[in-house]
Design a protein around this motif. Sequence first.
Motif, PDB file in Angstrom:
ATOM      1  N   ASP B 210      27.040  11.888  -8.736  1.00 36.55           N
ATOM      2  CA  ASP B 210      28.434  12.125  -9.088  1.00 36.55           C
ATOM      3  C   ASP B 210      29.304  10.912  -8.776  1.00 36.55           C
ATOM      4  OD1 ASP B 210      27.796  12.499  -6.450  1.00 36.55           O
ATOM      5  OD2 ASP B 210      29.318  14.045  -6.085  1.00 36.55           O
ATOM      6  N   VAL B 211      28.955  10.206  -7.714  1.00 42.83           N
ATOM      7  CA  VAL B 211      29.773   9.080  -7.271  1.00 42.83           C
ATOM      8  C   VAL B 211      28.924   7.813  -7.123  1.00 42.83           C
ATOM      9  CG1 VAL B 211      31.253   8.204  -5.413  1.00 42.83           C
ATOM     10  CG2 VAL B 211      31.278  10.630  -5.959  1.00 42.83           C
ATOM     11  N   ARG B 212      29.468   6.702  -7.595  1.00 42.29           N
ATOM     12  CA  ARG B 212      28.845   5.394  -7.337  1.00 42.29           C
ATOM     13  C   ARG B 212      29.915   4.478  -6.770  1.00 42.29           C
ATOM     14  NH1 ARG B 212      26.913   6.407 -12.371  1.00 42.29           N
ATOM     15  NH2 ARG B 212      24.696   6.824 -12.532  1.00 42.29           N
ATOM     16  N   TYR B 213      29.489   3.492  -5.975  1.00 39.14           N
ATOM     17  CA  TYR B 213      30.446   2.527  -5.450  1.00 39.14           C
ATOM     18  C   TYR B 213      30.059   1.111  -5.858  1.00 39.14           C
ATOM     19  CZ  TYR B 213      31.963   6.323  -2.383  1.00 39.14           C
ATOM     20  OH  TYR B 213      32.429   7.514  -1.898  1.00 39.14           O
ATOM     21  N   VAL B 250      28.460   0.154 -14.617  1.00 41.51           N
ATOM     22  CA  VAL B 250      27.551   1.064 -13.900  1.00 41.51           C
ATOM     23  C   VAL B 250      28.124   2.473 -13.757  1.00 41.51           C
ATOM     24  CG1 VAL B 250      26.498  -0.829 -12.595  1.00 41.51           C
ATOM     25  CG2 VAL B 250      28.346   0.473 -11.544  1.00 41.51           C
ATOM     26  N   GLY B 251      29.414   2.629 -14.046  1.00 41.76           N
ATOM     27  CA  GLY B 251      30.017   3.950 -13.933  1.00 41.76           C
ATOM     28  C   GLY B 251      30.490   4.274 -12.531  1.00 41.76           C
ATOM     29  N   SER B 252      31.269   3.363 -11.963  1.00 40.75           N
ATOM     30  CA  SER B 252      31.822   3.600 -10.628  1.00 40.75           C
ATOM     31  C   SER B 252      33.336   3.640 -10.722  1.00 40.75           C
ATOM     32  CB  SER B 252      31.387   2.477  -9.684  1.00 40.75           C
ATOM     33  OG  SER B 252      32.246   2.409  -8.563  1.00 40.75           O
ATOM     34  N   ILE B 329      14.523   2.520   0.920  1.00 47.61           N
ATOM     35  CA  ILE B 329      15.272   3.153  -0.162  1.00 47.61           C
ATOM     36  C   ILE B 329      16.500   2.272  -0.341  1.00 47.61           C
ATOM     37  CG2 ILE B 329      16.581   5.187  -0.864  1.00 47.61           C
ATOM     38  CD1 ILE B 329      14.547   6.848   0.711  1.00 47.61           C
ATOM     39  N   ARG B 330      16.592   1.632  -1.496  1.00 43.29           N
ATOM     40  CA  ARG B 330      17.579   0.569  -1.656  1.00 43.29           C
ATOM     41  C   ARG B 330      19.006   1.100  -1.825  1.00 43.29           C
ATOM     42  NH1 ARG B 330      15.560  -1.828  -6.647  1.00 43.29           N
ATOM     43  NH2 ARG B 330      14.905   0.322  -6.900  1.00 43.29           N
ATOM     44  N   SER B 331      19.943   0.180  -1.621  1.00 40.15           N
ATOM     45  CA  SER B 331      21.354   0.566  -1.681  1.00 40.15           C
ATOM     46  C   SER B 331      21.752   1.068  -3.063  1.00 40.15           C
ATOM     47  CB  SER B 331      22.241  -0.621  -1.339  1.00 40.15           C
ATOM     48  OG  SER B 331      21.892  -1.131  -0.086  1.00 40.15           O
ATOM     49  N   VAL B 332      21.070   0.574  -4.101  1.00 35.18           N
ATOM     50  CA  VAL B 332      21.416   1.044  -5.444  1.00 35.18           C
ATOM     51  C   VAL B 332      21.085   2.525  -5.594  1.00 35.18           C
ATOM     52  CG1 VAL B 332      21.289  -1.149  -6.663  1.00 35.18           C
ATOM     53  CG2 VAL B 332      19.210   0.182  -6.324  1.00 35.18           C
ATOM     54  N   GLU B 333      20.221   3.014  -4.691  1.00 34.22           N
ATOM     55  CA  GLU B 333      19.863   4.423  -4.720  1.00 34.22           C
ATOM     56  C   GLU B 333      20.702   5.194  -3.696  1.00 34.22           C
ATOM     57  OE1 GLU B 333      15.645   6.501  -4.201  1.00 34.22           O
ATOM     58  OE2 GLU B 333      15.491   4.479  -5.021  1.00 34.22           O
ATOM     59  N   TYR B 337      28.005   5.547   2.110  1.00 36.42           N
ATOM     60  CA  TYR B 337      28.081   7.010   2.240  1.00 36.42           C
ATOM     61  C   TYR B 337      26.906   7.692   1.521  1.00 36.42           C
ATOM     62  CZ  TYR B 337      32.865   5.689   3.443  1.00 36.42           C
ATOM     63  OH  TYR B 337      33.965   5.089   4.010  1.00 36.42           O
ATOM     64  N   ASP B 338      25.744   7.033   1.563  1.00 37.79           N
ATOM     65  CA  ASP B 338      24.512   7.550   0.945  1.00 37.79           C
ATOM     66  C   ASP B 338      24.598   7.692  -0.576  1.00 37.79           C
ATOM     67  OD1 ASP B 338      23.058   7.544   3.202  1.00 37.79           O
ATOM     68  OD2 ASP B 338      23.259   9.686   3.652  1.00 37.79           O
ATOM     69  N   LYS B 339      25.583   7.041  -1.197  1.00 37.97           N
ATOM     70  CA  LYS B 339      25.705   7.110  -2.658  1.00 37.97           C
ATOM     71  C   LYS B 339      25.205   5.800  -3.285  1.00 37.97           C
ATOM     72  CE  LYS B 339      27.728  11.122  -2.795  1.00 37.97           C
ATOM     73  NZ  LYS B 339      27.024  12.273  -3.360  1.00 37.97           N
TER      74      LYS B 339
END
Lengths: 242, 620
Positions: B210-213, B250-252, B329-333, B337-339
């Motif tokens: 739902d959220v990307r940064y 990327v849709g952030s 588990i990379r930051s893109v994943e 805030y775990d997004k």
Amino acid sequence: MEKIKFVIDGKEVEAIRDQCVLDVARQNGIYIPGLCYNPEVKFSGGSCRLCLVEAHQAGRMSLVTACNYPIREGLEIKTDTSLVKRIRKGIIELLLARVPDSDVIKELAAEAGIDEPRFVKDEGENYHSKCIACGLCIQVCEEVVGVSAIAMLNRGPDKTPGTPYKKPSEVCIGCGACAYACPTDAIPMEDNGDTRKIWGREFKMHLCSVCGKPYIPEAQIDWIVKTTGKDRVFFDKCPDCR
Amino acid sequence: MEHTKISTIEGLNKYREKILESKKNELPTVFVCGGTPCLAKGSRQVFEAFKKEFGAQGLTGSVELGIKTTGCQGFCNKGPLVAFADKDIVYMGVKPEHVPEIIEKTVKKGEVIESLGYRDPQTKKWATEYSRIPFYGHQKKLVLKDVGQLDPAKIDDYISRGGYSALAKAFSMNPDTIIDNIEQSGLRGRGGGGFPTGRKWRSCKAIKTDVRYVICNGDEGDPGAFMDRSIMEGNPHAIIEGMIIGAYAVGSNQGYAYIRDEYPLAIENMKTAIEDARGLGLLGKNILGSNFDFDIKISRGGGAFVCGESSALMRSIGGNVGEPRAKYIRSVEKGLYDKPTVLNNVETWANVPLIITGGVQGYRKVGTKGSPGTKVFSLAGKVVNTGLVEVPMGITLRELVFDIGGGIPKGKKFKAVQTGGPSGGCIPESLLDLQIDFDSLSDAGSMMGSGGIIVMDEDTCMVDVAKYFITFLVGESCGKCTPCREGLRRMLDILTGITEGRGKQGDIELLEELCDVLKWGALCALGTSAANPVLSTIRYFRDEYEAHIKEKRCPAGVCKELITYRIDEDKCTGCTVCAKKCPQKCISGEKKKPHTIDASKCIKCGVCKTVCPFDAVIVE
């Protein structure tokens, strides 16, 4: 929960996607050392680095910490290669120079064939007791107990767990989970009659109404009652007399 | 210009036309460099003098617009620098008394004052055009093109020079096509790792969420590096434009600019730029009628070196202690805030509008196949011209040090060049023809890093250099993992021993073993690369280590415990200067006769050598 297969030391085993390698290795009787790992903690910090293993995936090899490396499709793990042994031995030697009095580390060193570290042992003002600064105590206090009475102080070589400003913590409940979890038995906790001393603070212990044994700090009962709503009467008797 | 929200792409174009129209009859803008080195050399006084003179001459109408403090113009050791909008003229070493003449001739009539230009030390000829000054002539300014040529606090300046037209173009493209473009451009992360930016964006976009940064990493921590600071201070809108394009692709809808608190001007300029962009509707809801919402928050870093590491940075934004985590588990994943999060460095973001505007083919014309584009470096150390430079990837180290840098001062011999910041490596003279790009530097045992270049001459002791960088890293290691926390300080103990004459057989091998443990065993990139300063100096300057250990001798004459000062009887004229200046009063001798140093009292401060007019003091 998606089940997948992966290979560890040549053996194909089953795991849940994203489960950590160390868990599955231990379930399958494969020994990987690890000090800062505790299954109660959600995401292992991977700070002690003793559980390094070779991970082969997508044609690449890297050394990864088994305690938090997620298992995914196509993974092959090798736990006993010459590279793994060499780096692990180097890490143990570094830890031995830091905490030469720790029996746990001495045992690991002996297993790895190290008699004495080639570095000056930490003593005097550099003395770290037995603490390897792995941070497991802090994770347990935060995640398992839910209190966060301790945190890491300083950084780099001076990094050490403690209460804020090294003063007795007001939020500590004296449960001693940090001391029980500590892999090198480095956190002093003194139970003396009906008092317990930990992190520079004294706690009054609750006595069992049957056997009279002091078995839990009053502050811990208060905390459990407050957070879970459990009836205080429950704590009248110790687990042995319940 | 009146600032009302612009709601369409057409509106942006009209707005730009209006600015250009209003600027038509202005005198050419004078740019007094406001970079820190120029300020230290008195550029503020020059700026005040311009302001006063403009006022005195009744040129009031253009005072506010006419003189601007700008970002760094690069040629730091020749400051204060003064440039003029859209004119190929640069003046150096400008003093307030030059101002009236500059206004009379250059501002009003466009005439050149040669004597304020650059004087070639060999040909003794003057030059005021950028292209004829070697320091500028060998550069290729793309990212820095507008730095020093516009007022970073005025969004109109940026827009009038074509700013935000890349964003307008991006909105006419499909987000996936933008990612294709970035991928095909071959843009690689300018923060040091060189990871393909397009691939990073694509992986982030592929995650269902739902959220990307998106994050801009402005935590430039390498000592002596000021590339990112200069961009944030000098052209913040280029970074913001890049971030909006990236976020759209990327849709952030939320971005963060993480800037270290030691950069107050960068924070101020970024803040102003974000507010101005918001004021015009370039940030916020429904940007330029695209139905796309995006905004940026500034997060100030406390200055820990490790917070430049992406996972530590994200923890820091989240309010935790900046410590790296395992990035299996990379930051893109799972990032902030775990997004899913895309984190790029300042310079990387500033490259994005260039790619969109110029197209993939245009962008790839500069640089090498594997590392297209340019790289900004801060050139420092024992080199004639120090400062901020932007060069095409693939340029050789020799060109950078000798053509742009002007070689080594005082006729000394070149010894090594250190690239990549504290965890970079030292590259020797034999590799001076190495082409600078991500891969060749890492093959040579160093790395691109964020772009710090330190030149060293024959008076530099390479063991001492390794000790210096390891000292820095010991202080900056976060202490989370065993190899970095414990290994570095043991390395420092050994290096200190070697430089103090306590080195012993096996020390080099033990250092190499520790480097091996760090390289393979450390948790984050700071730790795994921390061995580079030691490994590269051992690799290229092993003889210096051996001289320290076996002969207890420092060939460069740097390590105090291993050197002695002596006076050459044949050269000494007995002028007594050294005896007078010696703080220990341990030099004696009759006037006009050779003097001697009492080695038992000498503290090896080197004053005698510095003051001797006859080069009679010898270091052994």
